[in-house]
Design a protein around this motif. Sequence first.
Motif, PDB file in Angstrom:
ATOM      1  N   ALA A 161       0.844  -1.190   0.000  1.00  0.00           N
ATOM      2  CA  ALA A 161       0.000   0.000   0.000  1.00  0.00           C
ATOM      3  C   ALA A 161       0.871   1.228   0.000  1.00  0.00           C
ATOM      4  O   ALA A 161       1.824   1.330   0.779  1.00  0.00           O
ATOM      5  N   LYS A 162       0.542   2.159  -0.893  1.00  0.00           N
ATOM      6  CA  LYS A 162       1.224   3.442  -0.845  1.00  0.00           C
ATOM      7  C   LYS A 162       0.494   4.304   0.171  1.00  0.00           C
ATOM      8  O   LYS A 162      -0.678   4.604   0.020  1.00  0.00           O
ATOM      9  N   VAL A 163       1.207   4.645   1.208  1.00  0.00           N
ATOM     10  CA  VAL A 163       0.555   5.356   2.287  1.00  0.00           C
ATOM     11  C   VAL A 163       0.612   6.864   2.040  1.00  0.00           C
ATOM     12  O   VAL A 163      -0.379   7.552   2.169  1.00  0.00           O
ATOM     13  N   LEU A 164       1.793   7.316   1.635  1.00  0.00           N
ATOM     14  CA  LEU A 164       1.905   8.749   1.330  1.00  0.00           C
ATOM     15  C   LEU A 164       3.178   8.982   0.513  1.00  0.00           C
ATOM     16  O   LEU A 164       3.995   8.076   0.348  1.00  0.00           O
ATOM     17  N   THR A 165       3.320  10.208   0.020  1.00  0.00           N
ATOM     18  CA  THR A 165       4.504  10.587  -0.741  1.00  0.00           C
ATOM     19  C   THR A 165       5.143  11.771  -0.027  1.00  0.00           C
ATOM     20  O   THR A 165       4.452  12.731   0.323  1.00  0.00           O
ATOM     21  N   VAL A 166       6.456  11.660   0.184  1.00  0.00           N
ATOM     22  CA  VAL A 166       7.171  12.802   0.749  1.00  0.00           C
ATOM     23  C   VAL A 166       8.048  13.406  -0.340  1.00  0.00           C
ATOM     24  O   VAL A 166       8.370  12.760  -1.341  1.00  0.00           O
ATOM     25  N   HIS A 167       8.412  14.656  -0.151  1.00  0.00           N
ATOM     26  CA  HIS A 167       9.264  15.308  -1.146  1.00  0.00           C
ATOM     27  C   HIS A 167      10.173  16.295  -0.439  1.00  0.00           C
ATOM     28  O   HIS A 167       9.754  17.045   0.432  1.00  0.00           O
ATOM     29  N   ALA A 168      11.477  16.251  -0.848  1.00  0.00           N
ATOM     30  CA  ALA A 168      12.431  17.220  -0.302  1.00  0.00           C
ATOM     31  C   ALA A 168      13.144  17.875  -1.483  1.00  0.00           C
ATOM     32  O   ALA A 168      13.411  17.223  -2.499  1.00  0.00           O
ATOM     33  N   ALA A 169      13.403  19.165  -1.379  1.00  0.00           N
ATOM     34  CA  ALA A 169      14.049  19.909  -2.473  1.00  0.00           C
ATOM     35  C   ALA A 169      15.365  20.487  -1.967  1.00  0.00           C
ATOM     36  O   ALA A 169      15.460  20.913  -0.816  1.00  0.00           O
ATOM     37  N   ASP A 170      16.406  20.491  -2.864  1.00  0.00           N
ATOM     38  CA  ASP A 170      17.708  21.059  -2.509  1.00  0.00           C
ATOM     39  C   ASP A 170      17.935  22.261  -3.402  1.00  0.00           C
ATOM     40  O   ASP A 170      17.923  22.157  -4.627  1.00  0.00           O
ATOM     41  N   PRO A 171      18.172  23.423  -2.810  1.00  0.00           N
ATOM     42  CA  PRO A 171      18.314  24.632  -3.640  1.00  0.00           C
ATOM     43  C   PRO A 171      19.660  24.742  -4.360  1.00  0.00           C
ATOM     44  O   PRO A 171      19.849  25.634  -5.180  1.00  0.00           O
ATOM     45  N   ASP A 172      20.574  23.844  -4.062  1.00  0.00           N
ATOM     46  CA  ASP A 172      21.886  23.937  -4.718  1.00  0.00           C
ATOM     47  C   ASP A 172      21.749  23.679  -6.212  1.00  0.00           C
ATOM     48  O   ASP A 172      20.734  23.204  -6.690  1.00  0.00           O
ATOM     49  N   ASP A 173      22.845  23.971  -6.900  1.00  0.00           N
ATOM     50  CA  ASP A 173      22.831  23.916  -8.367  1.00  0.00           C
ATOM     51  C   ASP A 173      22.678  22.486  -8.832  1.00  0.00           C
ATOM     52  O   ASP A 173      23.531  21.636  -8.587  1.00  0.00           O
ATOM     53  N   PRO A 174      21.596  22.200  -9.478  1.00  0.00           N
ATOM     54  CA  PRO A 174      21.378  20.815  -9.913  1.00  0.00           C
ATOM     55  C   PRO A 174      22.340  20.398 -11.028  1.00  0.00           C
ATOM     56  O   PRO A 174      22.515  19.212 -11.282  1.00  0.00           O
ATOM     57  N   THR A 175      22.959  21.440 -11.682  1.00  0.00           N
ATOM     58  CA  THR A 175      23.859  21.074 -12.769  1.00  0.00           C
ATOM     59  C   THR A 175      25.187  20.573 -12.240  1.00  0.00           C
ATOM     60  O   THR A 175      25.927  19.919 -12.943  1.00  0.00           O
ATOM     61  N   VAL A 176      25.416  20.903 -10.993  1.00  0.00           N
ATOM     62  CA  VAL A 176      26.655  20.410 -10.401  1.00  0.00           C
ATOM     63  C   VAL A 176      26.364  19.049  -9.792  1.00  0.00           C
ATOM     64  O   VAL A 176      25.391  18.891  -9.041  1.00  0.00           O
ATOM     65  N   LEU A 177      27.060  18.106 -10.148  1.00  0.00           N
ATOM     66  CA  LEU A 177      26.779  16.718  -9.806  1.00  0.00           C
ATOM     67  C   LEU A 177      26.571  16.533  -8.299  1.00  0.00           C
ATOM     68  O   LEU A 177      27.435  16.881  -7.503  1.00  0.00           O
ATOM     69  N   GLY A 178      25.407  16.028  -7.948  1.00  0.00           N
ATOM     70  CA  GLY A 178      25.155  15.660  -6.559  1.00  0.00           C
ATOM     71  C   GLY A 178      24.735  16.773  -5.638  1.00  0.00           C
ATOM     72  O   GLY A 178      24.153  16.523  -4.590  1.00  0.00           O
ATOM     73  N   HIS A 179      24.989  18.005  -6.080  1.00  0.00           N
ATOM     74  CA  HIS A 179      24.659  19.098  -5.152  1.00  0.00           C
ATOM     75  C   HIS A 179      23.188  19.162  -4.832  1.00  0.00           C
ATOM     76  O   HIS A 179      22.799  19.466  -3.718  1.00  0.00           O
ATOM     77  N   ALA A 180      22.341  18.924  -5.817  1.00  0.00           N
ATOM     78  CA  ALA A 180      20.903  19.052  -5.596  1.00  0.00           C
ATOM     79  C   ALA A 180      20.195  17.708  -5.669  1.00  0.00           C
ATOM     80  O   ALA A 180      18.974  17.637  -5.628  1.00  0.00           O
TER      81      ALA A 180
END
Length: 764
Positions: A161-180
Amino acid sequence: MGACIWVVFCIMVHFIPINGLVVKSPNIQSVLHRHKREFKWNMMYVFENMSSKSPISIGKLSSSKFNRTALFILRGEGVDQGEKGIFTVNKLGDVFVHKTLDREKKAIYNLNVLAMDEMTRNLLEPETSFQVKVMDINDNEPKFDLNEYNVSFYEGPYTEAKVLTVHAADPDDPTVLGHAEVEYKIFAPKGFYIVESTGDIKYLGTLDRERNQTYKFIVQAKDMPKHSNTGFTSTATVIINLKDINDNKAKFIQSTYTFNVSESTAPGVNIGALLITDKDEPQNTNPQFNPTNLAGVFEIVEDADLKNGKIILRKELDYETRATYHFQIEVTETIVFPDKDDGVGFSTATVTINVLDEDEPPVFSPKEYHFAKMENVDKGSIGKVNAIDPDTAKNQVRYSIKEDSVDSLGIDSNTGIIFIRKLLDRETKAWHNFTVKATEINKDGTQGKESFASVHLKILDENDNPPELNGTTYLVVCEDSKPETVVATLSVTDKDEMTLDTRFTFHLKEENTNFTLVPNLDNTANIIAKYGGFRVNEDDILTLIISDNGSPPKSSTTTLTIHVCPCIDGDRMCEVASAQMGVSVQALLAILFCILTILIITLLFLLRRKLKKEPLGSLGKGVGEIHEQLVSYDEEGGGEMDTNGYDVSVLSSAWQNGIRPRPESQTGPCLYATVQKPAIKQNMEIMIEVKKDEADHDKDGIPYDTLHIYGYEGQDSLAGSLSSINSSSCDSDLDYDFINDWGPRFKTLAELYGVDEHDAAYMY
Ligand SMILES: *[C@@H]1O[C@H](CO)[C@@H](O)[C@H](O)[C@H]1NC(C)=O
Ligand SMILES: *[C@@H]1O[C@H](CO)[C@@H](O)[C@H](O)[C@H]1NC(C)=O
Ligand SMILES: *[C@@H]1O[C@H](CO)[C@@H](O)[C@H](O)[C@H]1NC(C)=O
Ligand SMILES: *[C@@H]1O[C@H](CO)[C@@H](O)[C@H](O)[C@H]1NC(C)=O
Ligand SMILES: *[C@@H]1O[C@H](CO)[C@@H](O)[C@H](O)[C@H]1NC(C)=O
Ligand SMILES: *[C@@H]1O[C@H](CO)[C@@H](O)[C@H](O)[C@H]1NC(C)=O
Ligand SMILES: *[C@@H]1O[C@H](CO)[C@@H](O)[C@H](O)[C@H]1NC(C)=O
Ligand SMILES: *[C@@H]1O[C@H](CO)[C@@H](O)[C@H](O)[C@H]1NC(C)=O
Ligand SMILES: [Ca+2]
């Protein structure tokens, strides 16, 4: 950190020549050859979050026109637009950063540069634009949208059962590997897991509210995935509330239930509850009770709130008839998952209901009694009432009649036989309706419960009353009546019961010459004139015999008087008179009786007054007071004051043949004291009788009549007269002793006039 800087170094190998004005990276300057206008890059780079006390050089501007007097001027963002004072350039064209920059705030600064001669202020190079790019370093952690995820979720049978969905966002530069890039982790009870790509939290297995209603755990987000020793993390709380579904069966908590019920319990009463258990919430508890063998005595009803099975009594119980009831009951419930059963509780139960014995009042059977008895009986029984103690104790029962007013009947307290005490007379009382009381006598002799039954005794009729003529026995007929005239219609009353079969027969004892009797069909008879034409004021007497048809028959004899009356145009002229006569005998009697009563009362009154004469003086009142009263009496009396009709000379004349009257008696104004002492000893009574006789034969009798009356009054004279004498203006030295010689009838007067010490006390 080291890695970041290394990356930056790799990138920053550019020259940026534009129109001869070249933007160069400081470090690379010495390494690389100058190829004018070969590179189109017009960008400088600076790392964010670099803090240093002195400004940091980020590049060099150069121009072919450059000489000692040349001057570079910077314009644009970070110089004269937006936040000012970030970038500066020196005479040699070195560009410096003065503040710590934040890529997440502003990633690119657009700048313009121009060169001019310091002295001449001539433009050496036209204004050329270039950019300063802030390069990312991983200085932000990924952030969850919510600090706390609070969700409600139905329990149930799920595989994943899918109970819920969580989401987290990283403001760092997504173009830089791993930062975001974000990597999720879950710190949850077994079964929960999170899908990294989507942030979905799922549960492997079945969530059961009854096992655990709420789950609370932490989810973590981390950047720089795959680098376990670097990167930033953040967390959020997940709360999962499970909602109930009907997935548990209702069960009895006991396999046997026992209840005690008093036999006097009224139908409709809740005897007790069959307690059930159901792990589901009440709205998901819907038990069905399937009892067997309730015998119509009980009913199982579901309790609306608690969902228990209530046992409702539907019939009256009787310990003596049945002391225990047993029945089986099954509880079922339709649930979402039929195979879920945790084995707690019982799906069937045995119910035992014990009926408790009560001390009940005696029971009459039957509850009401109807008896009939012939009248004119004064002994014997009319019947029997019966009551028993319904309890097992079977106490004795005593009977009594509740009403005190029933005096012609009695009851045997032991047997309940109702017997006759006084002659029963239907004509006096046709019904004897009363209540019989039955009282239990306890074993210890005390009185126990009691109950009542009503008894109706009908007294049957016996023909013991003769029929009687209903109406007057004084009949009137007109003198000029024609033959066949109906003089009267005779009707009959009979105190005995008159039914449709009751017949009365009329006949005359002796045939009458003038009248005949003709019976009608409706128990009446007509008296009919035979010839007509009668002589006024003649009376005819008929002797009428009326009989009934009872067994034995009863008859009565009535004498009828037929009066002949003069009539004008058929109106009887004597009816009123005769009617008056009919009444007048009674009226006369009444009047006579009244007169007699008045006479007796008067006599009694006078007697009393006479007896009261002596105590009159001893009333304690003043003499004057008494005198007043006596005088006023005389006024009322009148008779004695009536001197006109009162001639004492008549009395005096009685002495003419004896000694002459004393002279003083004739001179004074005295009204009363004219009586002379007789000279001879002679009975005054006889003398008065003689005088009366004389008076009776006198032609001028009126005054003597008056005297007559006075003479009578004198005999019963009241004390009042005495007062008048006392109050008279006469000299009171008269000697009335002679009255003693007048005879026995004057004894009273002698007493009154005789002077003694007692009387003297009241003289004035
Ligand atoms: C610098 O160059 C400008 C123009 O090219 C010229 O006018 C000026 O005199 C020069 N200054 C010096 C000190 O050479
Ligand atoms: C950014 O600067 C702040 C304060 O100067 C410092 O605490 C932080 O560690 C720096 N971040 C990085 C990635 O260097
Ligand atoms: C979560 O939500 C439920 C209702 O949706 C509420 O009753 C409960 O108090 C909440 N829990 C917290 C910790 O806020
Ligand atoms: C129920 O959930 C709470 C909080 O998540 C946990 O502490 C507890 O151990 C759980 N109980 C069971 C029986 O799973
Ligand atoms: C019923 O009464 C009996 C005795 O009469 C007693 O022993 C028993 O405990 C009672 N049961 C209940 C449920 O009251
Ligand atoms: C007595 O009872 C009988 C039968 O019920 C009834 O008909 C009758 O009227 C009653 N008489 C009196 C006086 O109450
Ligand atoms: C007796 O006479 C009266 C008056 O005339 C009448 O009302 C009554 O019904 C009569 N009774 C019978 C039994 O005829
Ligand atoms: C009835 O008749 C007789 C003669 O038979 C007569 O003497 C009598 O006066 C009559 N009675 C009346 C009331 O007229
Ligand atoms: Ca449930």
